[in-house]
Design a protein around this motif. Structure first.
Motif, PDB file in Angstrom:
ATOM      1  N   ILE B  80      39.329  41.161  45.710  1.00  0.00           N
ATOM      2  CA  ILE B  80      39.829  41.677  44.604  1.00  0.00           C
ATOM      3  C   ILE B  80      41.115  40.748  44.321  1.00  0.00           C
ATOM      4  O   ILE B  80      41.269  40.497  42.980  1.00  0.00           O
ATOM      5  N   ALA B  81      41.758  40.237  44.939  1.00  0.00           N
ATOM      6  CA  ALA B  81      42.911  39.426  44.719  1.00  0.00           C
ATOM      7  C   ALA B  81      42.479  38.142  44.140  1.00  0.00           C
ATOM      8  O   ALA B  81      43.345  37.532  43.298  1.00  0.00           O
ATOM      9  N   SER B 110      30.174  50.212  45.988  1.00  0.00           N
ATOM     10  CA  SER B 110      31.045  49.757  44.705  1.00  0.00           C
ATOM     11  C   SER B 110      30.556  48.430  44.162  1.00  0.00           C
ATOM     12  O   SER B 110      30.871  47.969  43.277  1.00  0.00           O
ATOM     13  N   TYR B 112      31.003  45.123  45.661  1.00  0.00           N
ATOM     14  CA  TYR B 112      32.018  44.159  45.617  1.00  0.00           C
ATOM     15  C   TYR B 112      31.115  43.066  45.569  1.00  0.00           C
ATOM     16  O   TYR B 112      30.285  42.791  46.377  1.00  0.00           O
ATOM     17  N   PHE B 260      32.236  45.912  40.980  1.00  0.00           N
ATOM     18  CA  PHE B 260      33.018  46.700  40.983  1.00  0.00           C
ATOM     19  C   PHE B 260      34.431  46.147  39.946  1.00  0.00           C
ATOM     20  O   PHE B 260      34.662  46.957  39.136  1.00  0.00           O
ATOM     21  N   TYR B 261      34.493  44.981  39.979  1.00  0.00           N
ATOM     22  CA  TYR B 261      35.521  44.220  39.468  1.00  0.00           C
ATOM     23  C   TYR B 261      35.146  44.334  37.965  1.00  0.00           C
ATOM     24  O   TYR B 261      35.849  44.617  36.863  1.00  0.00           O
ATOM     25  N   LEU B 264      36.138  47.274  35.916  1.00  0.00           N
ATOM     26  CA  LEU B 264      37.340  47.793  35.912  1.00  0.00           C
ATOM     27  C   LEU B 264      37.717  47.412  34.451  1.00  0.00           C
ATOM     28  O   LEU B 264      38.157  46.503  33.897  1.00  0.00           O
ATOM     29  N   GLU B 265      38.211  48.598  33.741  1.00  0.00           N
ATOM     30  CA  GLU B 265      38.702  48.704  32.514  1.00  0.00           C
ATOM     31  C   GLU B 265      39.790  47.888  32.424  1.00  0.00           C
ATOM     32  O   GLU B 265      40.147  46.980  31.401  1.00  0.00           O
ATOM     33  N   SER B 266      40.792  47.871  33.297  1.00  0.00           N
ATOM     34  CA  SER B 266      42.397  47.191  33.145  1.00  0.00           C
ATOM     35  C   SER B 266      41.945  45.804  33.452  1.00  0.00           C
ATOM     36  O   SER B 266      43.154  44.927  33.093  1.00  0.00           O
ATOM     37  N   ARG B 267      40.888  45.434  33.613  1.00  0.00           N
ATOM     38  CA  ARG B 267      40.863  43.837  33.915  1.00  0.00           C
ATOM     39  C   ARG B 267      39.789  43.190  32.977  1.00  0.00           C
ATOM     40  O   ARG B 267      39.492  42.019  32.926  1.00  0.00           O
TER      41      ARG B 267
END
Ligand code: TPP
Ligand code: SF4
Ligand code: MG
Lengths: 573, 291
Positions: B80-81, B110, B112, B260-261, B264-267
């Motif tokens: 994720i990082a 998820s 990933y 997963f990523y 992500l709405e935020s990303r």
């Protein structure tokens, strides 16, 4: 004026909307320029049980609650019975029903103390204004606002702003606020003793935030880009803040499958070079302890918020205390360096969370931020947040990731395709990161890590001294203990001149200032919201100094102003 | 930059028993990275604790040898990082199916984007041969003189029930196929689970190379197997459970589950990685989210 503040308390059951009416009033008071401190007490269940919301109002910054109240607004018979004898002389009791039956001794108390009683059927009033029963709280808010002699526009403006993005019938809501405000039941003498005029407010609007908001904002200001959480009161609202704001902050917020995963994700993300955090309470923290030990030996930065509630096991889940200081400092196997910091209010939450990241990065170790229910969920009012801390990471290129250095800090660089790769490991290792069982290497690497503690101890601040240097009595504490004691000192509420020594950095533990005060012959009193004086034990362990006098409270309640004052006056608390 | 296989090795020698399947698994991983042109500085390996993880010292990439059972969870955080990294979680059957089974389940759910290599030697080897869920029922193991009492878990069905986007089985005795599978796993966008039957001559004496040769069937030998069909995969799993055969190859793969990523709405629409974003932020605009 009683303790230089006016106090409003709402009592009822969980699920009656006490929280929303309390928050509306708090924010409106802050909008009007008053300082407040609001605290919510509620049971660990969804409907029923006791719940209350207390707002302490003042013209100077306050961060604590008093035991007594000027205005008590009850939505249930139980809460009336529970709190009526806490109402101050000439105070007001609002009872949300048509009729009121008081027990004989309650009647006596009311009469003796000239307490005014007002019955209002807020649901009925809401109905008359074509509003759903759920808006009955707005009627009560309007009425209390009137008793506080505030301008109605401030209340309606605040409510409008709070609900503007929510799916709520604003017309009905406003009608209820007005109906409460203009109720014919109101008579002037209800406000007689509630002297808001004496509380000269500043015109500036205050910012309302909880300690957990402060932690969240501090983390974001300090460049935290990922949060891994798992619900546990009172840490959960950090998760809420960060999740709800994620589309704006653009960070990653992940509800992990459990606390072990949350902290493992955090350590993985920290290894890669971003800033990540997790937050939990005691039980979750215990689950994380193996990873904290792993962070220590592998020298991977890590930041964990431990939001304390009272008790071992599941304890008393929604009540406050500071009984996890020992856990934060001692948890997990093996000898390894760590740092423990304790916040005390929204501002210190903001600043110390940023500092926690800097310490974790620079010293390559786990940093535990202690907070507690009273701070985590208590609503503080502040003029502004402190300035943002400069980010310090201590990154540095090098040949070997675990190079033995004079300072104990080895070079650490962010993984990058242009740099030399390295292994972090929870096995004891030599300078290039490979496991070792060689006696000399095991000894030297462990020694190297320990050196970091000396450096860290030099960097962190001594506990801060508040009050007159001449004070003969010095109270010592950390976390929320600061709040009632400082409110006493700044408002001159104690007949005796007292001072307070406040610990923000719990571990490593600095003791010079304290032992000096003791040598000067001051009366030193340890004040802690736990059973065994856990901070005191650390200080003793470090310095040998023994506390002769301890004020300990561990019933799930915070220290109220009166507790401290009573103790100083030699009464039982 | 030209990449050769030695770049992935440190000067340390492995400490495994002769005939141990771990040798081939790590060599295959290195080869897969090399053939995909992923340099040692572009890969992150999350090692677990066990005989398998004892290879960590010999592998030269960015890596973390963390805690028993947690390699997958730690790898997730690393992924994720910084998604520019090829992330591999390298873990034993004991760690993966016992101590950290929750991480496997959630990583698959998820989805990933990372690769999980399970060294399945059918025992806790480093702690000298205790039974795991892949140890056959009745087999005598450490502290079990009468044999393992409980039923076996059908790991194939367990994994397939989670609708993985990539599930493969491989064998340490066929490093060529294993390398190809690891490559496919790394290339797959999503969570790739590769369960590798691993020889362990010390604590799993029955499963000799010959035993494996008798039980393993390469999927490619089946004329009409459609690995994008979950149903076909489940049928195959049933057959494996009934006959004791082990099919190797990509059992199931599909690409219509987002990672997963990517969800992500935020990303959304952000090109940078979290590691690039550590700086001071003005939080004034976020004050509205208070309390
Ligand atoms: C929390 C914890 N529990 C137990 C152990 C002891 N332990 C080390 S390796 C291991 C078993 C590993 O088995 P597996 O994952 O199958 O790896 P293998 O050794 O077979 O390669 C155990 C139980 C540990 N290190 N940490
Ligand atoms: S015990 Fe088994 S797994 Fe461990 S090194 Fe020896 S052969 Fe390999
Ligand atoms: Mg094993």
């Amino acid at each position: 004026m009683y303790l230089n503040r006016i106090i409003v308390k709402f009592g009822g059951q969980s699920g009656q909307g006490i929280n929303s009416v309390g928050t509306i009033l708090t924010k409106s008071l802050n909008r009007a320029g008053y300082y407040t401190f609001s605290n919510r007490e509620y049971p660990s269940l969804i409907k029923g049980g006791f719940a209350n919301y207390q707002i302490d109002i003042s013209n100077s910054s306050i961060n604590s609650s008093s035991k007594k109240t000027n205005i008590l607004c009850c939505m249930s018979k139980n809460s009336l019975n529970q709190y009526i004898t806490d109402v101050l002389p000439n105070g007001v009791v609002i009872y949300d029903a048509q009729t009121l039956e008081l027990e004989p001794q309650e009647q006596e108390y009311v009469k003796e103390n000239n307490i005014k009683i007002l019955n209002i059927d807020s649901k009925e009033v809401a109905k008359q204004n074509n509003a759903p029963a759920i808006m009955a709280n707005a009627v009560l808010a309007g009425l209390v606002w009137k008793i506080l002699k505030q301008k109605i526009e401030i209340l309606t403006d605040e409510v409008e702003e709070m609900f503007k993005d929510k799916n709520i019938d604003m017309e009905a809501e406003k009608a209820c606020l007005l109906a409460g405000y203009n109720t014919p039941l109101y008579v002037e003498n209800l406000s007689q003793s509630i002297d808001t005029e004496k509380l000269k407010r500043t015109s500036e609007k205050k910012i309302t935030m909880t300690g957990n908001d402060g932690v969240s904002l501090g983390a974001l200001a300090g460049g935290m880009r990922a949060f891994f959480g798992y619900p546990m009161t009172p840490a959960t609202s950090i998760f809420k803040f960060l999740g709800e704001s994620a589309n704006e902050s653009k960070i990653v917020v992940k509800q992990a499958e459990n606390e072990i995963t949350a902290i493992q994700m955090a350590i993985g993300a920290m290894y890669m070079g971003t800033r990540a955090m997790t937050a939990t309470s005691g039980g979750g923290f215990d689950l994380m302890s193996e990873t904290i030990s792993c962070s220590g030996i592998s020298e991977t930065p890590l930041v964990i918020v431990l939001a304390q509630r009272i008790g071992a096991g599941t304890g008393v889940p929604t009540w406050t205390g500071s009984g996890d200081i020992t856990a934060a400092v001692k948890t997990a196997h093996g000898d390894f360096p760590r740092c423990v910091i304790q916040i005390s209010d929204a501002k210190s939450a903001f600043t110390l969370t940023q500092k926690a990241f800097n310490i974790a990065d620079k010293y390559q170790l786990p940093v535990i931020i202690l907070t507690e229910k009273q701070i985590a969920e208590g609503l503080f009012s502040i003029d502004s947040l402190p300035p943002i801390e400069k980010i310090e990471r201590g990154l540095q290129q090098g040949e070997n990731r675990y190079q033995i250095t004079e300072s104990g800090i080895s070079p650490r660089w962010i993984p990058s395709q242009d740099e030399k790769p390295y292994l972090h490991t929870s096995d004891e290792h030599n300078e290039d990161g490979h496991s070792t069982e060689n006696a000399q290497e095991v000894y030297e690497m462990s020694k190297k890590r320990d050196k970091k503690m000396n450096l860290l101890k030099d960097e962190i601040a001594e506990p801060e001294y508040f009050g007159s240097p001449k004070a003969k009595t010095v109270l010592v504490g950390s976390g929320n203990t600061k709040n009632p004691i400082l409110d006493i000192i700044t408002n001159n509420l104690s007949s005796e001149d007292i001072a307070y020594l406040h610990y923000e950095y719990i571990y490593p533990t600095k003791t010079e200032k304290l032992t000096k005060l003791a040598q000067e012959g001051k009366r030193i009193i340890l004040v802690e919201n736990n059973q065994t004086g856990q901070l005191g034990k650390l200080i003793t362990e470090e310095s040998g100094y023994q506390f002769n006098e301890k004020l300990l409270k561990y019933d799930g309640r915070p220290f109220f102003i009166e507790d401290i004052l009573n103790y100083l006056e030699g009464k039982s608390i | 930059m030209s990449i050769d296989i030695n770049m992935y090795s440190t000067n340390k020698q492995p400490t495994w028993c002769p005939g141990c399947g771990n040798f081939a698994i790590h060599v295959s991983l290195k080869k897969a990275l090399m053939e995909l042109n992923i340099s040692p500085s572009q890969a992150f390996i999350s090692f677990d604790i066990g005989c398998n993880g004892n290879g960590a010292d010999t592998v030269n990439t960015y890596a973390f040898k963390g805690l028993h059972g947690r390699a997958i969870a730690l790898a997730t955080g690393a992924h994720i990082a910084n998604r520019k990294y090829t992330v591999v979680a390298d873990i034993g059957d004991g760690a993966c199916f016992h101590e950290g089974i929750d991480h496997l389940i959630n990583a698959i759910k998820s989805n990933y984007d990372m690769t999980i290599l399970i060294h399945d030697n059918q025992n806790f080897a480093l702690t000298t041969g205790q039974a795991t869920v892949t140890t056959k029922q009745g087999k005598k193991m450490y502290a079990l003189p009468e044999g393992k009492p409980e039923r076996d878990i059908d790991i194939n069905q367990l994994i397939l029930s989670l609708q993985p986007t990539f599930f493969a089985k491989a064998y340490s005795g066929d490093p060529q196929q294993l390398t190809e599978i690891i490559k496919k796993g790394i290339e797959h966008k999503g969570c790739s689970v590769i369960q590798i039957s691993q020889t362990c001559p010390t604590y799993n004496k029955e499963c000799t190379p010959q035993w494996f040769n008798e039980h393993i069937i390469k999927l490619e030998t089946l004329s009409q197997y459609n690995n994008s069909s979950l149903e076909d995969a489940q049928k195959l799993a049933k057959e494996m459970a009934q006959t004791g055969k082990i099919y190797t190859g990509i059992i199931h793969q599909h690409s219509n589950t987002p990672t997963f990523y990517d969800r992500l709405e935020s990303r959304k629409d952000i090109q940078s990685e979290l590691v690039d974003e550590v700086q001071e932020y003005d939080i004034t605009q976020l004050l509205k989210y208070c309390n």
